[in-house]
Scaffold this motif. Structure first.
Motif, PDB file in Angstrom:
ATOM      1  N   ASP A  61       0.754  -1.051  -0.097  1.00 42.56           N
ATOM      2  CA  ASP A  61      -0.156   0.081   0.105  1.00 42.56           C
ATOM      3  C   ASP A  61       0.910   1.281   0.013  1.00 42.56           C
ATOM      4  O   ASP A  61       0.452   2.269  -0.604  1.00 42.56           O
ATOM      5  CB  ASP A  61      -0.942   0.085   1.243  1.00 42.56           C
ATOM      6  N   ALA A  62       1.890   1.302   0.754  1.00 37.86           N
ATOM      7  CA  ALA A  62       2.750   2.385   0.661  1.00 37.86           C
ATOM      8  C   ALA A  62       3.622   2.461  -0.426  1.00 37.86           C
ATOM      9  O   ALA A  62       3.796   3.916  -0.936  1.00 37.86           O
ATOM     10  CB  ALA A  62       3.832   2.264   2.173  1.00 37.86           C
ATOM     11  N   LEU A  63       3.571   1.486  -1.073  1.00 35.35           N
ATOM     12  CA  LEU A  63       4.364   1.807  -2.442  1.00 35.35           C
ATOM     13  C   LEU A  63       3.677   2.501  -3.684  1.00 35.35           C
ATOM     14  O   LEU A  63       3.967   3.017  -4.489  1.00 35.35           O
ATOM     15  CB  LEU A  63       4.834   0.329  -3.105  1.00 35.35           C
ATOM     16  N   GLN A  64       2.336   2.455  -3.311  1.00 37.70           N
ATOM     17  CA  GLN A  64       1.445   3.062  -4.318  1.00 37.70           C
ATOM     18  C   GLN A  64       1.756   4.413  -4.803  1.00 37.70           C
ATOM     19  O   GLN A  64       1.435   4.900  -5.927  1.00 37.70           O
ATOM     20  CB  GLN A  64       0.040   2.523  -3.974  1.00 37.70           C
ATOM     21  N   GLN A  65       2.261   5.315  -3.675  1.00 42.52           N
ATOM     22  CA  GLN A  65       2.285   6.546  -3.764  1.00 42.52           C
ATOM     23  C   GLN A  65       3.594   6.649  -4.832  1.00 42.52           C
ATOM     24  O   GLN A  65       3.945   7.795  -5.366  1.00 42.52           O
ATOM     25  CB  GLN A  65       2.816   7.241  -2.379  1.00 42.52           C
ATOM     26  N   HIS A  66       4.452   5.717  -5.222  1.00 45.50           N
ATOM     27  CA  HIS A  66       5.603   5.818  -6.237  1.00 45.50           C
ATOM     28  C   HIS A  66       5.361   5.314  -7.477  1.00 45.50           C
ATOM     29  O   HIS A  66       5.986   4.965  -8.299  1.00 45.50           O
ATOM     30  CB  HIS A  66       6.706   5.109  -5.370  1.00 45.50           C
ATOM     31  N   ARG A  67       3.838   4.802  -7.543  1.00 43.10           N
ATOM     32  CA  ARG A  67       3.733   4.166  -8.805  1.00 43.10           C
ATOM     33  C   ARG A  67       3.675   5.426 -10.110  1.00 43.10           C
ATOM     34  O   ARG A  67       3.391   6.266  -9.781  1.00 43.10           O
ATOM     35  CB  ARG A  67       2.269   3.801  -8.651  1.00 43.10           C
ATOM     36  N   ILE A  68       4.175   4.740 -11.201  1.00 40.96           N
ATOM     37  CA  ILE A  68       4.066   5.775 -12.231  1.00 40.96           C
ATOM     38  C   ILE A  68       3.300   5.135 -13.393  1.00 40.96           C
ATOM     39  O   ILE A  68       3.330   5.792 -14.544  1.00 40.96           O
ATOM     40  CB  ILE A  68       5.711   6.106 -12.852  1.00 40.96           C
ATOM     41  N   ASP A  69       2.971   3.883 -13.422  1.00 44.11           N
ATOM     42  CA  ASP A  69       2.165   3.378 -14.445  1.00 44.11           C
ATOM     43  C   ASP A  69       0.565   3.331 -14.042  1.00 44.11           C
ATOM     44  O   ASP A  69       0.212   3.933 -12.860  1.00 44.11           O
ATOM     45  CB  ASP A  69       2.347   1.884 -14.625  1.00 44.11           C
TER      46      ASP A  69
END
Length: 70
Positions: A61-69
């Protein structure tokens, strides 16, 4: 999913968390396959697996802020 370079520390944590989840899952599976009827031990192993899974999902969930797709 594709993440920006700022996600790398979280990706490393996520990988470790998934490995811990796999280990916990394997421990529970092994106990069940051995025919263990020790319910407190099986409950503890189940809780460890659940906790490990929840930790991995929190990191994801925390990784979602770094999504670029998209």
């Amino acid at each position: 999913m594709i993440f920006n370079e700022n996600a790398m520390p979280l990706i490393v944590k996520y990988q470790s968390a998934r490995e811990a989840e796999a280990i916990a899952t394997q421990a529970l599976l092994s106990a069940m396959e051995s025919g263990s009827r020790d319910m407190p031990a099986l409950d503890a192993l189940t809780q460890e697996m659940t906790d490990a899974h929840n930790k991995a999902m929190d990191i994801l969930d925390a990784l979602q802020q770094h999504r670029i797709d998209s």
